[in-house]
Design a protein around this motif. Structure first.
Motif, mmCIF file in Angstrom:
data_model
loop_
_atom_site.group_PDB
_atom_site.id
_atom_site.type_symbol
_atom_site.label_atom_id
_atom_site.label_comp_id
_atom_site.label_asym_id
_atom_site.label_seq_id
_atom_site.Cartn_x
_atom_site.Cartn_y
_atom_site.Cartn_z
ATOM 1 N N UNK A 167 -15.384 -1.971 1.422
ATOM 2 C CA UNK A 167 -13.938 -2.033 1.167
ATOM 3 C C UNK A 167 -13.203 -1.573 2.435
ATOM 4 N N UNK A 168 -11.940 -1.974 2.516
ATOM 5 C CA UNK A 168 -11.144 -1.631 3.686
ATOM 6 C C UNK A 168 -10.226 -0.460 3.318
ATOM 7 N N UNK A 169 -10.485 0.700 3.903
ATOM 8 C CA UNK A 169 -9.656 1.876 3.591
ATOM 9 C C UNK A 169 -8.410 1.826 4.471
ATOM 10 N N UNK A 170 -7.238 1.908 3.833
ATOM 11 C CA UNK A 170 -5.993 1.821 4.615
ATOM 12 C C UNK A 170 -5.293 3.173 4.745
ATOM 13 N N UNK A 302 -8.052 14.525 -2.798
ATOM 14 C CA UNK A 302 -7.823 13.518 -1.758
ATOM 15 C C UNK A 302 -7.752 12.146 -2.404
ATOM 16 N N UNK A 303 -6.670 11.415 -2.072
ATOM 17 C CA UNK A 303 -6.478 10.076 -2.608
ATOM 18 C C UNK A 303 -6.855 9.080 -1.514
ATOM 19 N N UNK A 304 -7.814 8.216 -1.833
ATOM 20 C CA UNK A 304 -8.275 7.223 -0.855
ATOM 21 C C UNK A 304 -7.747 5.867 -1.299
ATOM 22 N N UNK A 305 -7.000 5.200 -0.433
ATOM 23 C CA UNK A 305 -6.457 3.889 -0.781
ATOM 24 C C UNK A 305 -7.280 2.815 -0.063
ATOM 25 N N UNK A 306 -7.843 1.919 -0.871
ATOM 26 C CA UNK A 306 -8.661 0.854 -0.267
ATOM 27 C C UNK A 306 -8.314 -0.483 -0.917
#
Ligand SMILES: NC(=O)c1ccc[n+]([C@@H]2O[C@H](COP(=O)([O-])OP(=O)(O)OC[C@H]3O[C@@H](n4cnc5c(N)ncnc54)[C@H](OP(=O)(O)O)[C@@H]3O)[C@@H](O)[C@H]2O)c1
Length: 338
Positions: A167-170, A302-306
């Motif tokens: 996945x692409x983490x933004x 921690x919130x990771x947006x992908x």
């Protein structure tokens, strides 16, 4: 048998030593492997080197009483001592300096150059010299594992490196300092900033000098580490907006509560549409429908947006003797497994 040497024998190292003893020194591996301590190097508390293995039960029994008399050796040149000790893994848990990364960078380089792997919870080296250390490790075919540098034993680095492959983490954004979050939580109950800070210090969440916690420098170090881990980017401290929590007043907190919002010290790192990586540390108002709203007291999240999963929030401890010691324990196991 895995031989380890500790540098810095404070809270975290003692937490790890306790975990190893309580788990009968046996790791859950294909073959059982015993961890043997052959060195403890601490400039202030004292040092001890014993190639045949140090009795950690006795050392821990003494240190519980604040007695370091079993650390009888005086070693001033720690990098040289690391080089000379016959060990497999350096456990680096000394002092964090986020401006220079020293003395920990010298400790790690000395270990790598003398054929040792490194596990560490020290943020300084990876905030300012991430590539320098990992490039040296790659060149020398050694492992450097740093899970505990962000959110202590709560798995974050592992998730970012492996758990979201494909996945692409933004963006990555969250609460990474327990002291600040604890202070805001208590202010929401009506306590003054200074009383809440005092209580955080009494509970062992805050440093005796809490500047790094409340002025955002501890979070800044973590933001810089995450920029390297997620985006392979070395940010410069001067380019990152850093604002601490000390100017948020009790009335600011009350006003936020009346609107179903909460103040949180948020560290963020993100990539813009042009591919440029940014970082920031600042108190932010978090609305009730945000996954970070309910994170209270010393807990971190921690919130990771992908692109595929959207937002994934990881919640857990961000500090503590056993919590952070566990990160090192896990790092050692991962090296042995490799
Ligand atoms: N505590 C946590 O929950 C936590 C969480 C995540 C990361 N960390 C990081 O983990 C590391 C260890 O934390 P800690 O809480 O265990 O700190 P600590 O209790 O202060 O222990 C660090 C030890 O290293 C010693 N030391 C300082 N400079 C040294 C040097 N040049 N060579 C050898 N020893 C040296 C210190 O001696 P003096 O104290 O006498 O100076 C102290 O005994 C730090 O980098 C910290 O930022 C801690």
């Amino acid at each position: 048998m895995v031989k380890v040497v500790y540098v810095g024998f404070g809270i975290v190292s003692q937490g790890l030593a306790e975990i190893i003893l309580n788990n009968n020194s046996v790791l859950p591996l294909v073959e059982t492997v015993e961890i043997q301590t052959v060195g403890i190097l601490d400039t202030k508390k004292g040092s001890r080197i014993d190639a045949s293995g140090i009795n950690m039960h006795d050392v821990l029994l003494n240190t519980k009483e604040g007695d370091y008399s079993l650390l009888t050796d005086t070693i001033l040149d720690i990098p040289k001592a690391i080089q000379e000790i016959n060990a497999d893994i350096l456990i680096e848990a000394s002092f964090t300096d986020i401006k220079t990364g020293q003395p920990a960078i010298s400790h790690m380089e000395s270990a790598l150059k003398s054929n040792k792997h490194v596990v560490t919870t020290n943020k300084g080296p990876f905030a300012v010299a991430y590539k320098q250390i990992f490039n040296l490790a790659a060149l020398l075919k050694k492992n450097v594992v740093i899970e505990g540098t962000v959110m202590s034993g709560t798995p974050i680095i592992n998730v970012l490196n492996n758990g979201l492959l494909g996945s692409d983490i933004t963006a990555v954004s969250g609460i990474m300092n327990g002291t600040s979050n604890y202070i805001f939580s208590k202010m929401e109950l009506g306590m003054s900033y200074s009383d809440a800070l005092l209580q955080a210090q009494q509970l062992g969440y805050a440093e005796a000098d809490p500047t790094s916690d409340v002025e955002g420098l501890d979070t800044l170090a973590k933001v810089m580490i995450l920029a390297n881990v997620v985006f392979d980017e070395q940010l410069i401290q001067e380019d990152i907006e850093v604002r601490g929590i000390s100017d948020i007043t009790l009335s600011d907190v009350k006003e936020a509560s009346s609107k179903n919002e909460r103040w949180k010290l948020i560290g963020s790192v993100w990539k813009d549409n042009n591919g440029k990586v940014h970082g920031s540390v600042s108190p932010k108002l978090v609305p009730i429908n945000d996954s970070l709203y309910g994170i209270s007291d010393a807990t971190n999240a921690l919130k990771i947006t992908s692109n595929i999963l959207g937002d994934t929030t990881i919640v857990g401890a961000g500090a503590g003797k056993i919590e952070t010691g566990f990160a090192l324990y896990n790092d050692i196991i991962s090296i042995v497994n490799r």
